[in-house]
Write an enzyme that holds these catalytic residues in place. Structure first.
Site, mmCIF file in Angstrom:
data_model
loop_
_atom_site.group_PDB
_atom_site.id
_atom_site.type_symbol
_atom_site.label_atom_id
_atom_site.label_comp_id
_atom_site.label_asym_id
_atom_site.label_seq_id
_atom_site.Cartn_x
_atom_site.Cartn_y
_atom_site.Cartn_z
ATOM 1 N N LYS A 76 0.856 -1.186 0.000
ATOM 2 C CA LYS A 76 0.000 0.000 0.000
ATOM 3 C C LYS A 76 0.893 1.237 0.000
ATOM 4 C CE LYS A 76 -3.894 2.087 2.542
ATOM 5 N NZ LYS A 76 -4.839 1.939 3.676
ATOM 6 N N SER A 151 -9.813 2.059 2.628
ATOM 7 C CA SER A 151 -8.912 2.785 1.771
ATOM 8 C C SER A 151 -7.879 1.920 1.058
ATOM 9 C CB SER A 151 -8.180 3.845 2.602
ATOM 10 O OG SER A 151 -7.384 3.224 3.605
ATOM 11 N N SER A 175 -10.218 -0.323 6.842
ATOM 12 C CA SER A 175 -9.591 -0.271 5.516
ATOM 13 C C SER A 175 -8.825 -1.501 5.057
ATOM 14 C CB SER A 175 -8.662 0.925 5.429
ATOM 15 O OG SER A 175 -9.434 2.086 5.228
HETATM 16 N N1 GLN Z 1 -13.490 4.759 6.011
HETATM 17 C C1 GLN Z 1 -12.858 5.126 7.235
HETATM 18 C C2 GLN Z 1 -12.322 6.532 7.125
HETATM 19 O O1 GLN Z 1 -12.493 7.101 6.123
HETATM 20 C C3 GLN Z 1 -11.751 4.163 7.578
HETATM 21 C C4 GLN Z 1 -10.563 4.313 6.727
HETATM 22 C C5 GLN Z 1 -9.401 3.486 7.161
HETATM 23 O O2 GLN Z 1 -9.555 2.478 7.842
HETATM 24 N N2 GLN Z 1 -8.218 3.951 6.821
HETATM 25 O O3 GLN Z 1 -11.742 7.070 8.017
#
Ligand code: GLN
Length: 486
Positions: A76, A151, A175
Site C-alpha cells: 500500500k 482505503s 480499511s
Molecule cells: N473509512 C474510514 C475513514 O475514512 C476508515 C478508513 C481506514 O480504515 N483507513 O476514516
C-alpha cells in the site's frame, strides 16, 4: 502460477520450478496488460523489482532462503520505501521519493520478499472506496463499474485480479477488512501495537494498524509473522515475544463459542442488505457444522461508534497532517506572496476535498470551547465500546458478523454523500476504537459480488482468528473463486 497461494509459490521457488526473477516478470507483465483496466497500482518500477528478485534468487542459491524469499508482494502506498515514490494517494506527496524504509518494508526486505509496486488508496487513507485518491479510482475486478472498497482498495484489487499474490493494507476504521470483503480476500487487522507504525504515513495514530491481505488465512499468518514485532521507533509498539501465527491453524473448532452481537443481527438495526445477511447466516451454519456454538451477545455502545470515530480520527488527522506545509517535503504551491500565503496555497492545492473536510472537523473538535463537548465525549464513548467488547468476550471466544452492510457499490454512488460513505464501516469501526484484532474472509456471493464474514477476537487472539478462518476455508471454496478478468 497466478492462482497459487504464497505457500504454494514458496514451494515452487524452492523446487526450482520457477525463479524469483521469472515470477516477478510474470506479475509485472500481467500488471502491464491488465492494470490499465483496474488501476490498482500508483507506482511500478520494473527495474527495482527485478533487481530485488535477482537478489532473492542469489540468496536462495546461497542456501539462505526463508519462506518469503523471492515472493512478490504489493505494498500500500502508505508505507515509506527507500528510493520509491510514496504518495499516500495525495497530490501533497505526489513528488515525494522516500529516503528510508518503513518498519514493515524493512521486515519484508529482510525476509527477501520482492516489492511489485505501490498500490492505490484513498488520500491519506480517508475513505471507503479508493475514490478520494489523487491518482484516480481503482476498479473492482469483480465488476469494473464498482469500487474495490477502501482505503486499501488498490491492494485489494491487485490481489483479486492476480496482479500480486498478496499485499499489505492499513486499517484505521476498516480499511483492510472492508476492501477484503468487497474483493473476495482474506485480510487481518492485528491488535493495535502489534505491527510497527514507523514509516507508515500517519492518519489517526491511535487507530492506524497495518496488516496483510491475501487469499487464504494461512497466507495471512505467514505475512503477519514477518510484519509483527516490537519496534522502539514506534512509541505504541508492544513489547511481546514473537508469535507463530500459524501455530493453531489446524485446531478443530469443536466447542468454539461464537458471539453474535444483537446490534449486528437485530431487525433492521444497522441496515444490512438481505443478500449479505443470508451469506453470513450460511457461514454461521457452516461453523456450527464444524462444531462451534453460537451465543447472543450485546454491544450496546456500538451505535455511537461512527460519530465517536469521526471525532477522534479527524482530531488526530488534523494534527498529523499539519506537517504538510510545503516547507520540508512534498508539494509546494508554485506561486505565493509570503510564507503564510505559501502555507495556505500549498494546503489548498495539495489536499483533496475529503482530507480538507477531516482537517476542518478535527480542528473544530479540538478547539477551545468544543474540546470537552466533542473530543472528550468521544474518548469516553471509546472507553464504553472497549468495555462492551470486554463483557462480550466473557461469554464467547470470537465475535462474528458481516464486514460490510453491502457488497461493492457503484463508482460515484456515495462520493457526494459523506455520511452514507461513512456508514460503509458501521461493522468495522468499533474494533479500531477498542484496539482489537479482526479479520474478513470470503463467505460467498450476493448477485455475483463477494460477501465478507468478519471475525473479531479479544486482544492478541490473532492465532485464534486465523484458526477459525482456516478451518472454514478447508470446508468451503469461496476464497478460491476469482474474477474473470484477463
Ligand atoms: N473509512 C474510514 C475513514 O475514512 C476508515 C478508513 C481506514 O480504515 N483507513 O476514516
Amino acid at each position: 502460477m497466478i492462482d497459487r497461494t504464497l505457500k504454494q509459490l514458496a514451494q515452487a521457488l524452492s523446487a526450482k520450478e520457477i525463479s524469483s526473477v521469472e515470477l516477478a516478470r510474470l506479475y509485472l507483465d500481467r500488471i502491464d496488460r491488465i492494470d490499465p483496466r483496474i488501476k490498482a497500482y500508483i507506482t511500478v518500477d520494473r527495474e527495482k523489482t527485478l533487481a530485488q528478485a535477482a537478489a532473492a534468487d542469489a540468496r536462495r542459491a546461497a542456501g539462505e532462503a526463508g519462506p518469503l524469499t523471492g515472493i512478490p508482494l504489493a505494498q500500500k502506498d502508505i508505507f515509506c520505501a527507500e528510493g520509491w515514490r510514496t504518495t499516500c494517494g495525495s497530490k501533497m506527496l505526489g513528488n515525494f521519493v522516500c529516503p528510508y524504509d518503513a518498519a514493515v518494508i524493512e521486515r519484508f526486505n529482510a525476509a527477501g520478499a520482492v516489492m511489485l509496486g505501490k498500490t492505490n488508496m484513498d488520500e491519506f487513507a480517508m475513505g471507503s472506496s479508493t475514490e478520494t485518491s489523487y491518482f484516480g479510482v481503482t476498479r473492482n475486478p469483480w465488476d469494473v463499474g464498482r469500487v474495490p472498497g477502501g482505503s486499501s482498495g488498490g491492494s485489494a484489487a491487485a490481489v483479486a485480479a492476480r496482479l500480486a499474490p498478496a499485499a499489505t493494507g492499513t486499517d484505521t476504521g476498516g480499511s483492510i477488512r472492508q476492501p477484503a470483503a468487497l474483493c473476495n480476500l482474506t485480510g487481518i487487522k492485528p491488535t493495535y501495537g502489534v505491527v510497527s507504525r514507523y514509516g507508515m504515513i500517519a492518519y489517526a495514530s491511535s487507530l492506524d494498524q497495518g496488516g496483510p491481505m491475501a487469499r487464504t488465512a494461512e497466507d495471512c499468518a505467514l505475512l503477519l509473522k514477518v510484519m509483527a514485532g516490537f519496534d522502539a521507533r514506534d512509541s505504541t509498539s508492544l513489547e511481546r515475544p514473537a508469535e507463530d501465527y500459524a501455530r493453531d491453524l489446524e485446531k478443530p473448532l469443536a466447542g468454539l463459542k461464537i458471539g453474535l452481537p444483537k446490534e449486528f443481527f437485530g431487525e433492521g438495526g444497522e441496515g444490512c442488505d438481505a443478500g449479505v445477511m443470508r451469506r453470513i447466516e450460511e457461514a454461521l451454519a457452516e461453523y456450527r457444522r464444524l462444531g462451534a456454538q453460537t451465543v447472543e451477545v450485546g454491544l450496546p455502545s456500538m451505535k455511537l461508534a461512527i460519530p465517536a470515530y469521526y471525532v477522534i480520527a479527524s482530531a488526530e488527522a488534523s494534527s498529523n497532517l499539519a506537517r504538510y506545509d510545503g516547507v520540508r517535503y512534498g508539494y509546494r504551491a508554485p506561486e505565493y506572496d509570503d510564507i503564510i500565503d505559501m502555507y495556505m496555497k500549498t494546503r489548498a492545492q495539495g489536499f483533496g476535498e475529503e482530507v480538507k473536510r477531516r482537517i476542518l472537523i478535527g480542528t473544530y473538535v479540538l478547539s477551545h470551547g468544543y474540546y470537552d463537548a466533542y473530543y472528550l465525549q468521544a474518548q469516553r464513548i471509546r472507553r464504553l465500546i472497549a468495555g462492551d467488547f470486554a463483557e462480550a468476550f466473557k461469554r464467547c471466544d470470537l465475535i462474528m458478523g458481516p464486514t460490510s452492510p453491502t457488497t461493492a457499490f457503484r463508482i460515484g454512488e456515495r462520493v457526494s454523500d459523506p455520511v452514507r460513505m461513512y456508514l460503509s464501516d458501521i461493522y468495522t469501526i468499533a474494533v479500531n476504537l477498542a484496539g482489537l484484532p479482526a479479520m474478513s474472509m470470503p463467505a460467498g456471493f450476493a448477485e455475483g459480488l463477494p460477501v465478507g464474514l468478519q471475525v473479531i477476537g479479544d486482544y492478541f487472539a490473532e492465532a485464534k482468528l486465523l484458526n477459525a478462518a482456516h478451518r472454514y476455508q478447508q470446508a468451503t471454496d469461496w476464497h478460491l473463486r476469482r474474477p474473470t478478468i484477463g
